[in-house]
Design an enzyme around this catalytic site. Structure first.
Site, PDB file in Angstrom:
ATOM      1  N   PRO A   2      42.056  40.024  46.944  1.00 51.22           N
ATOM      2  CA  PRO A   2      41.966  41.478  46.881  1.00 51.22           C
ATOM      3  C   PRO A   2      41.875  41.993  45.452  1.00 51.22           C
ATOM      4  O   PRO A   2      42.552  41.495  44.558  1.00 51.22           O
ATOM      5  CB  PRO A   2      43.281  41.917  47.522  1.00 51.22           C
ATOM      6  CG  PRO A   2      44.182  40.748  47.439  1.00 51.22           C
ATOM      7  CD  PRO A   2      43.422  39.565  47.037  1.00 51.22           C
ATOM      8  N   GLU A   3      41.046  42.991  45.267  1.00 47.38           N
ATOM      9  CA  GLU A   3      40.955  43.691  43.983  1.00 47.38           C
ATOM     10  C   GLU A   3      41.486  45.108  44.202  1.00 47.38           C
ATOM     11  O   GLU A   3      42.038  45.400  45.254  1.00 47.38           O
ATOM     12  CB  GLU A   3      39.508  43.656  43.476  1.00 47.38           C
ATOM     13  CG  GLU A   3      38.972  42.213  43.410  1.00 47.38           C
ATOM     14  CD  GLU A   3      37.530  42.106  42.976  1.00 47.38           C
ATOM     15  OE1 GLU A   3      37.095  42.901  42.133  1.00 47.38           O
ATOM     16  OE2 GLU A   3      36.820  41.215  43.483  1.00 47.38           O
ATOM     17  N   LYS A  61      46.206  45.351  40.297  1.00 50.66           N
ATOM     18  CA  LYS A  61      46.374  44.600  41.539  1.00 50.66           C
ATOM     19  C   LYS A  61      47.845  44.357  41.857  1.00 50.66           C
ATOM     20  O   LYS A  61      48.151  43.624  42.807  1.00 50.66           O
ATOM     21  CB  LYS A  61      45.637  43.265  41.430  1.00 50.66           C
ATOM     22  CG  LYS A  61      44.137  43.405  41.135  1.00 50.66           C
ATOM     23  CD  LYS A  61      43.498  42.070  40.794  1.00 50.66           C
ATOM     24  CE  LYS A  61      42.141  42.268  40.149  1.00 50.66           C
ATOM     25  NZ  LYS A  61      41.618  41.022  39.557  1.00 50.66           N
ATOM     26  N   ARG A 305      33.884  29.967  38.388  1.00 52.94           N
ATOM     27  CA  ARG A 305      33.634  30.654  39.647  1.00 52.94           C
ATOM     28  C   ARG A 305      32.167  31.033  39.684  1.00 52.94           C
ATOM     29  O   ARG A 305      31.356  30.256  39.220  1.00 52.94           O
ATOM     30  CB  ARG A 305      34.555  31.852  39.803  1.00 52.94           C
ATOM     31  CG  ARG A 305      34.569  32.769  38.624  1.00 52.94           C
ATOM     32  CD  ARG A 305      35.944  33.305  38.286  1.00 52.94           C
ATOM     33  NE  ARG A 305      36.570  33.947  39.434  1.00 52.94           N
ATOM     34  CZ  ARG A 305      37.524  34.828  39.336  1.00 52.94           C
ATOM     35  NH1 ARG A 305      37.948  35.191  38.142  1.00 52.94           N
ATOM     36  NH2 ARG A 305      38.075  35.372  40.384  1.00 52.94           N
TER      37      ARG A 305
END
Length: 323
Positions: A2-3, A61, A305
């Site tokens: 989640p951001e 976050k 990533r």
DNA sequence: CTATGAACCTGCAAGC
DNA sequence: TGCTTGCAGGTTCATA
């Protein structure tokens, strides 16, 4: 996972369900979810049992539950009289904070359970579920925000406080006290690639891999462009783009690719359809689609990533070599 | 100070 | 049907 938008969806759901609730008991099913807690599961549970939750706040976050001052009368809640510690919640890559009926089926990756008594007399569970255990909870003292402004981007009580371990995190673009001029100055001080800077939570917070790529696409910038090569207008464009995309995502309930990201009621957000580049390798760039030779989104390795971009709209800077 | 890389974890999909 | 590899919305710590 989640951001900022996903975390804010969770925060507002928690606030709605938890304000004024009494924590009756705490059960730590997996101590790894309390890895960052200095005192361990037993003292964590003991410290929280019998306490009332006053508010749920967020910066970037990070979310934290603010405990009410146990010696203050209930009427002091609204006045912002709070206890000295908060319960920090970070969802990591796969964390969920769920509000459930106590007899609801036990989740496969349930790590922490709190039994709550709500102000209207209902009994509920706050369940922390986390597949990968990169997230967790921990008790942390509240300290004054460095600039004296409210420590949280959003919360009902605008307290000038935040958890000590969150104080190094920069304000996020949705924070009313975000300092855009300081952000521009910070960019001028570093030759790092702009995406690396956007992911640095001490510079500005809340942006992760999805919204970094989406913001850069909207601002038509390549992830490797050195921050100190950006004009003031380009810096503002990034800020504008990230604020816009995260606001849109928040309105859509966040981005969910699968059942891993859900709100406190277990529902998925639908912003995936609002994504223009993230996860869309091989597809046409929505902005180039009308051109004679449309750009095709590429996926490139970046910082262990992935980065997604349109090679036409987001040209590599001079001298850039991938890999 | 900056910049990589590894570590922390589990599960799923793709490829052989 | 396995088995292996790679990949996933994040952060922190150690090493150059």
């Amino acid at each position: 996972m989640p951001e900022l938008p996903e975390v804010e969806v969770v925060r507002s759901g928690l606030e709605r369900h938890l304000r004024g609730s009494l924590i009756e008991s705490v059960e730590v099913l997996d101590p790894r979810s309390l890895r960052r807690d200095p005192e361990g599961p037993e003292r964590f549970a003991a410290a929280l049992s019998g306490r009332v939750l006053a508010d749920v706040a967020r910066r970037g976050k990070y979310v934290w539950l603010i405990l009410a001052d146990p010696s203050a009368p209930a009427s002091a809640l609204a006045a912002g009289e709070v206890g000295e510690r908060g319960v920090v919640v970070h969802l990591g890559m796969s964390g969920q904070a769920l509000i459930k009926e106590p007899d609801a089926a036990r989740e496969r990756h349930l790590r922490i359970r709190m039994r709550l008594l709500t102000p209207d007399g209902a009994v509920r569970d706050l369940r922390f579920v986390d597949q990968r255990i990169f997230g967790g909870m921990f008790l942390d003292p509240l300290v004054p925000a460095a600039d004296g402004a409210p420590g949280a981007s959003l919360s009902a009580l605008a307290l000038p406080l935040l958890p000590a371990s969150v104080s190094h995190i920069g304000r996020d673009p949705l924070d009313a006290h975000f300092d855009a001029a300081a952000f521009r100055r910070r960019l001028r001080r570093t030759s790092s690639g702009i995406k690396r800077v956007l992911l640095d939570q001490t510079v500005l917070s809340g942006i992760g891999n999805i919204y970094a790529d989406e913001s850069l696409w909207r601002a038509r910038l390549h992830y490797a462009k050195p921050a100190d090569s950006l004009t003031a207008a380009q810096a503002d464009a990034i800020l504008h783009a990230s604020t816009e995309v995260m606001t849109e995502a928040l309105a859509a309930g966040g981005t969910s690719f699968d059942a891993l990201y859900i709100n406190v009621n277990g529902e998925s957000g639908y912003f995936e359809r609002g994504l223009n580049v993230y996860g869309r390798a091989g597809k046409q760039c929505p902005r180039c689609a009308e051109l004679p030779v449309p750009g095709v989104i590429v996926r490139e390795p970046f910082m262990n990533r992935s980065s997604y971009r349109c090679p036409r709209c987001q040209r590599a800077p001079r001298g850039f070599r991938a890999g």
